[in-house]
Structure formats: C-alpha cells, structure tokens
Design a protein around this motif. Sequence first.
Motif, mmCIF file in Angstrom:
data_model
loop_
_atom_site.group_PDB
_atom_site.id
_atom_site.type_symbol
_atom_site.label_atom_id
_atom_site.label_comp_id
_atom_site.label_asym_id
_atom_site.label_seq_id
_atom_site.Cartn_x
_atom_site.Cartn_y
_atom_site.Cartn_z
ATOM 1 N N ASN A 67 0.835 -1.382 -0.021
ATOM 2 C CA ASN A 67 -0.080 0.034 -0.164
ATOM 3 C C ASN A 67 0.779 1.379 0.125
ATOM 4 O OD1 ASN A 67 -2.497 -1.465 0.114
ATOM 5 N ND2 ASN A 67 -2.353 -1.655 2.314
ATOM 6 N N GLY A 68 2.070 1.174 0.096
ATOM 7 C CA GLY A 68 2.869 2.119 0.131
ATOM 8 C C GLY A 68 4.242 2.284 -1.041
ATOM 9 N N PRO A 69 4.720 3.564 -1.161
ATOM 10 C CA PRO A 69 5.782 3.715 -2.061
ATOM 11 C C PRO A 69 7.068 2.678 -1.635
ATOM 12 C CG PRO A 69 5.380 5.845 -1.186
ATOM 13 C CD PRO A 69 4.642 4.720 -0.177
ATOM 14 N N LEU A 70 7.914 2.552 -2.934
ATOM 15 C CA LEU A 70 9.141 1.927 -2.667
ATOM 16 C C LEU A 70 10.028 2.239 -1.364
ATOM 17 C CD1 LEU A 70 10.414 1.380 -6.197
ATOM 18 C CD2 LEU A 70 9.498 -0.708 -4.932
ATOM 19 N N LEU A 124 1.224 8.891 -0.399
ATOM 20 C CA LEU A 124 1.285 7.549 -0.347
ATOM 21 C C LEU A 124 1.466 6.803 -1.745
ATOM 22 C CD1 LEU A 124 1.261 5.566 2.251
ATOM 23 C CD2 LEU A 124 -1.361 5.300 1.623
ATOM 24 N N ASN A 125 0.757 7.535 -2.749
ATOM 25 C CA ASN A 125 0.550 6.993 -3.830
ATOM 26 C C ASN A 125 1.692 7.511 -5.038
ATOM 27 O OD1 ASN A 125 -2.016 5.246 -3.515
ATOM 28 N ND2 ASN A 125 -3.092 7.287 -3.069
ATOM 29 N N ARG A 126 2.454 8.223 -4.424
ATOM 30 C CA ARG A 126 3.766 8.516 -5.402
ATOM 31 C C ARG A 126 4.485 7.384 -5.953
ATOM 32 N NH1 ARG A 126 5.506 9.037 -0.518
ATOM 33 N NH2 ARG A 126 7.901 8.881 -0.154
ATOM 34 N N GLY A 127 4.742 7.508 -7.063
ATOM 35 C CA GLY A 127 5.793 6.341 -7.800
ATOM 36 C C GLY A 127 5.284 5.002 -7.709
ATOM 37 N N GLN A 128 6.375 4.169 -7.870
ATOM 38 C CA GLN A 128 5.982 2.635 -7.740
ATOM 39 C C GLN A 128 5.807 2.397 -6.531
ATOM 40 O OE1 GLN A 128 9.167 0.668 -9.998
ATOM 41 N NE2 GLN A 128 8.254 -1.336 -9.195
ATOM 42 N N GLU A 130 5.793 -1.017 -3.374
ATOM 43 C CA GLU A 130 6.391 -2.041 -2.847
ATOM 44 C C GLU A 130 5.535 -3.328 -3.256
ATOM 45 O OE1 GLU A 130 9.120 -3.159 -0.963
ATOM 46 O OE2 GLU A 130 9.942 -1.124 -1.001
ATOM 47 N N SER A 131 6.299 -4.454 -3.563
ATOM 48 C CA SER A 131 5.656 -5.556 -3.911
ATOM 49 C C SER A 131 4.894 -6.228 -2.462
ATOM 50 C CB SER A 131 6.490 -6.749 -4.473
ATOM 51 O OG SER A 131 7.148 -6.225 -5.589
ATOM 52 N N SER A 132 3.696 -6.919 -2.850
ATOM 53 C CA SER A 132 3.134 -7.534 -1.732
ATOM 54 C C SER A 132 3.892 -8.779 -1.176
ATOM 55 C CB SER A 132 1.911 -8.152 -2.235
ATOM 56 O OG SER A 132 1.190 -8.828 -1.155
ATOM 57 N N THR A 133 3.824 -9.017 0.032
ATOM 58 C CA THR A 133 4.584 -10.367 0.524
ATOM 59 C C THR A 133 3.563 -11.469 0.474
ATOM 60 O OG1 THR A 133 3.750 -9.704 2.668
ATOM 61 C CG2 THR A 133 5.864 -8.997 2.101
ATOM 62 N N PRO A 134 3.977 -12.502 0.346
ATOM 63 C CA PRO A 134 2.968 -13.787 0.230
ATOM 64 C C PRO A 134 2.256 -14.128 1.254
ATOM 65 C CG PRO A 134 5.241 -14.403 -0.239
ATOM 66 C CD PRO A 134 5.533 -13.039 0.421
ATOM 67 N N LYS A 135 0.983 -14.300 1.133
ATOM 68 C CA LYS A 135 0.000 -14.976 2.123
ATOM 69 C C LYS A 135 -0.446 -15.853 2.214
ATOM 70 C CE LYS A 135 -0.114 -10.116 3.534
ATOM 71 N NZ LYS A 135 0.973 -9.418 2.336
ATOM 72 N N THR A 136 -0.957 -16.698 3.160
ATOM 73 C CA THR A 136 -1.383 -17.784 3.278
ATOM 74 C C THR A 136 -3.095 -17.792 3.202
ATOM 75 O OG1 THR A 136 -1.818 -18.134 5.726
ATOM 76 C CG2 THR A 136 0.414 -18.768 4.688
ATOM 77 N N PRO A 137 -3.596 -18.900 2.852
ATOM 78 C CA PRO A 137 -5.228 -18.793 2.870
ATOM 79 C C PRO A 137 -5.811 -18.334 4.207
ATOM 80 C CG PRO A 137 -4.551 -20.796 1.343
ATOM 81 C CD PRO A 137 -3.099 -20.039 2.117
ATOM 82 N N HIS A 138 -4.864 -19.150 5.279
ATOM 83 C CA HIS A 138 -5.460 -18.359 6.489
ATOM 84 C C HIS A 138 -5.498 -16.798 6.747
ATOM 85 C CE1 HIS A 138 -5.390 -18.135 11.055
ATOM 86 N NE2 HIS A 138 -6.295 -19.015 10.754
#
Length: 217
Positions: A67-70, A124-128, A130-138
């Motif tokens: 949800n945030g910038p690099l 908050l929405n400036r530029g590229q 961060e990538s999302s981190t992996p999440k489990t189904p739980h």
Amino acid sequence: MTDALQDDQLVVGAALVGSLGAGRADDWSDIDLLLIAEDAHLDDYATADRLPNGPGQLTFAIDARHNGPLSTRAVSAQYVVDGLPLWIDWHIHPVSLANWPSDSTVLFDRCDIDRTSATFSEYLNRGQHESSTPKTPHDHKAMRLALVPVAGKQLARRSPETAQTIEFLGGPHVSDGDWKDHLDALRQLLDQFAALGLTDSLLAGYAYLEVLEEALH
C-alpha cells in the motif's frame, strides 16, 4: 501508545494521518499512523510485534507494504480495546525519504522533518509501490474477519460502497437492501469465520455489530 513511540529512540517522528490527521474524523474512524524510522531499522518495524498496542490486545496483523511507495513498510492490525475492535494502519517510512504530509498532525519530531504540500493520499501513492509479501489462505480469511467491522463502519456512514465491501469479504449480494439486510449479511460473515478459531477477533466483531445496530435504530 504515543509515549511508547517517543520512548523508542529509533523512531524519529510520528504523525496522525488519514481522517484523524486531517481533522475530519468521526466516532467510526480508524487510526492511521505515519512513523519515521532510522533507515537501517526500517524492517524492524515491519512486524506488529515491534509496534506498541497501547491499551489494546493485538488480534490480527498483516504486512501491508504494497500500500506504500518503494522503500517503505506498512502493517495493518486489529486490536481489541474494551471488547471492541480497533483497526490501525501503520505506515513506516525511512527518515531519508521523510516528509510530513500537508494534512497530517505531527505527534513528535526529533529532527525537524520538512512538511510537503502533498496530502497523505498523494504522498502515499507517489511512484512505484512495494511488492506484496506472500500470504497464506488462513491469512486472507483472518484479514476478512478483521475487516468485517470496517464494512460496519461504512454501513454506519450509509456509504454506497457497503454492499461491495460485504461481497468482497465473501458475503451475499444485498445492494438493494436496507441497513438491517446489510447488518444481517455482516453477522452471517462472522458466523462463516467462526471455524478459524480466532475467538477474540470474532467476539469483538459481534460486539461491534451490536453497537452499530443500536446506533442505526
């Protein structure tokens, strides 16, 4: 909570952002906090265990850096305070990239950080991002459980987005219903999440919907 942040010398500053920071909060508002940390310790604050919980009990937390910038971090968390849920979005930014958004309320600042003309949303929405981190189904199910009160907040405000949020969380389509239909859908959602075993979050959700029902009558 503010005292705990100020006692942490690796936190350079903190500000309320979102509706609280801009002075337009209501009784249903969540909390958004912008923390400025020393660059070398940014990842130390990417976990709720390092963040203060004040008078509340932590019941859910998830990495929300996407949800945030690099080069920034974020944690979304639910706490239970006096039996009711409180959602806090923590935005953790390094001091090397720091500015106070124009619509923020600074709580403390150890190094005279500049204020930008950009709002927090623009900041908050400036530029590229961060990538999302992996999440489990739980993880995803626990998050949807914790977000039920957020949908309740939308209902309290008579938001047209309420029905869409309920569906996003896995609930039924009730776009043409009145508030009682939406409230019933939220209770059904909580019932579905009972099998997760997250009792504190579940009970806080039911308690929140009871308060919401009284407010809407």
